[in-house]
Design an enzyme around this catalytic site. Structure first.
Site, PDB file in Angstrom:
ATOM      1  N   GLU A  75       1.279  -0.775  -0.480  1.00 14.13           N
ATOM      2  CA  GLU A  75      -0.477   0.097   0.379  1.00 14.13           C
ATOM      3  C   GLU A  75       0.765   1.337   0.491  1.00 14.13           C
ATOM      4  OE1 GLU A  75      -3.034   0.292  -0.668  1.00 14.13           O
ATOM      5  OE2 GLU A  75      -3.400  -1.457  -0.792  1.00 14.13           O
ATOM      6  N   TYR A 126       9.275   9.712  -4.749  1.00 16.24           N
ATOM      7  CA  TYR A 126       8.613   9.900  -3.683  1.00 16.24           C
ATOM      8  C   TYR A 126       9.417   9.002  -2.046  1.00 16.24           C
ATOM      9  CZ  TYR A 126       4.736  12.865  -5.800  1.00 16.24           C
ATOM     10  OH  TYR A 126       3.884  13.080  -5.857  1.00 16.24           O
ATOM     11  N   TYR A 173      -5.683   6.938   4.266  1.00 20.34           N
ATOM     12  CA  TYR A 173      -6.343   6.142   3.355  1.00 20.34           C
ATOM     13  C   TYR A 173      -5.340   5.164   3.294  1.00 20.34           C
ATOM     14  CZ  TYR A 173      -5.187   3.136  -1.003  1.00 20.34           C
ATOM     15  OH  TYR A 173      -4.529   2.197  -1.534  1.00 20.34           O
ATOM     16  N   ASP A 224      -8.874   6.462  -1.508  1.00 19.60           N
ATOM     17  CA  ASP A 224      -7.297   6.880  -2.632  1.00 19.60           C
ATOM     18  C   ASP A 224      -8.620   7.748  -4.174  1.00 19.60           C
ATOM     19  OD1 ASP A 224      -8.791   5.071  -3.756  1.00 19.60           O
ATOM     20  OD2 ASP A 224      -7.187   4.661  -4.752  1.00 19.60           O
ATOM     21  N   CYS A 242     -18.824  -1.421 -16.541  1.00 23.86           N
ATOM     22  CA  CYS A 242     -18.985  -0.719 -15.348  1.00 23.86           C
ATOM     23  C   CYS A 242     -20.488  -1.827 -14.788  1.00 23.86           C
ATOM     24  CB  CYS A 242     -19.274   0.506 -15.046  1.00 23.86           C
ATOM     25  SG  CYS A 242     -19.126   1.125 -13.348  1.00 23.86           S
TER      26      CYS A 242
END
Length: 374
Positions: free
Chosen positions: A48, A93, A131, A149, A208
């Site tokens: 995650e 990051y 999150y 998210d 969907c």
DNA sequence: AACACGGGGTT
DNA sequence: AACCCAGTGTT
């Protein structure tokens, strides 16, 4: 701020149908992902964190290498930050890697080596926000708690035809639809729906499972939700880097000066060829000599240009000019860096570096090979 | 609330 | 070239 009464009623009315259809769709379309197979809390956590702002296809190989080298929370806590950053190299990051490492040590020291099993306990660890706490709690611990998210935000904004839903409204909406028996599968399914079907620009509504529950589609413009804010213009900078060489003896391979960036800076803890931004009116060699004096207290001779690297960060773009240099006077000291070293090419390969500096290292390798042919 | 923080993918 | 991310931490 929170959900409207009318939206709340809409969610209540379609709850069972939405749950059943989404879970059944997910069962058929779930991708075969490594972190779905080995769901220890530690591994869900690693996955995650890697998935924050990063796409599944990018993460997969990094995840496999990472859990192979650090199979347990204890092994991660015992590792050096440099080794963790090396496995993170190229993923971006890097504060995520520093926080993950710090949090692992915190868990070993203060939680008996067990990851906290509540959203609040998880949220208190560095690098775990709303999150990620929700994702770990629901997926690893089966707690019915929302994990919102960007994908979930988009899916729910469209389902409710809400142009700019607030975080509390989104969490309340998701919470209403989480099936108590399968919170983890529901969380993953919602994100997978956003990633594969309910895409930002051209949603594939015909595929969907919620197509006839979607109020945005009813209005004929699902891609208009949620509204996006206009971006600020991003500046461009010319940046210089010094590939400073020395030959310890005439026979041996050369060494190159590299510096480790401060831990609280951008790309913190990564190694680089020292240099910096060119100011207005400054030539590239002038900028390089000034930066090396400011950062490391040395005067350098700036020689031929080794390579040029273009790169785009989130908030600015750079053109990075790397020059071959030699030391003119002074001994390097760390005036604005964490550490420095004279490294041979083989050592450079083992250091954690950002993508831009790794490209420079590649150009240096090519240059040294062509030179040894002479 | 706004911004900094990497890098790669899609259109 | 513009836009998009499986967000968090700081100010």
């Amino acid at each position: 701020m929170s959900l409207g009464a009318e939206q709340r009623a809409y969610l209540a009315q379609h709850r069972e149908e939405a749950q059943q259809r989404l879970l059944s769709w997910f069962e058929r379309h779930a991708r075969d992902l490594p972190w779905r197979r080995d769901r220890t809390p530690y591994r869900v956590w690693v996955a995650e964190v890697m998935l924050q702002q990063t796409q599944v296809d990018t993460v997969r190989d990094y995840y496999l290498h990472f859990v192979q080298r650090f199979p347990t929370l204890d092994s991660l806590a015992e590792a050096s930050l440099e080794e963790v950053l090396k496995l993170w190299e190229g993923l971006g990051y890097y504060s995520r890697a520093r926080a993950l490492h710090r949090a692992a040590r915190q868990v070993v020291r203060h939680h008996n080596g067990e990851l906290p099993n509540t959203p609040q306990g998880l949220r208190a660890l560095p690098g775990i926000g709303a999150y990620t706490a929700g994702a770990i709690a629901s997926i690893a611990f089966g707690i019915p708690t929302p994990a919102v998210d960007g994908n979930v935000r988009r899916v729910m904004a469209r389902t409710l035809a809400e142009p700019d839903p607030t975080p509390p409204a989104l969490e309340e909406a998701v919470r209403q639809w989480i099936p108590p028996a399968a919170p983890g599968a529901f969380t993953e399914a919602l994100m997978e729906l956003g990633a594969t079907i309910c895409s930002p620009r051209a949603p594939r509504c015909l595929l969907c499972p919620w197509h006839d529950l979607c109020r945005a589609r009813d209005l004929g413009e699902p891609e208009a939700f949620p509204v996006t804010k206009p971006r600020k213009a991003i500046p461009h900078y010319d940046v210089t880097a010094a590939v400073t060489l020395r030959w310890p003896s005439s026979e041996s391979a050369p060494e190159v000066l590299v510096a480790q960036r401060p831990l609280d800076a951008m790309l913190g803890g990564l190694w680089e060829f020292p240099g910096g931004k060119r100011e207005d009116g400054e030539t590239l060699p002038d900028a390089l000599r000034r930066e090396l004096m400011e950062e490391m207290g040395v005067a350098i001779n700036v020689g031929e240009q080794l390579t040029v690297v273009q790169h785009a960060y989130t908030h600015f773009r750079i053109t990075l000019y790397a020059f071959l240099c030699t030391l003119e006077s002074g001994e390097p000291t760390c005036l604005a860096c964490q550490a420095f070293q004279w490294a041979r090419l083989a050592q450079i390969h083992a250091l954690p570096m950002a993508v831009t500096d790794r490209r420079i290292a590649g150009a240096l390798e090519v240059w040294l090979e062509s030179r040894s042919d002479l």
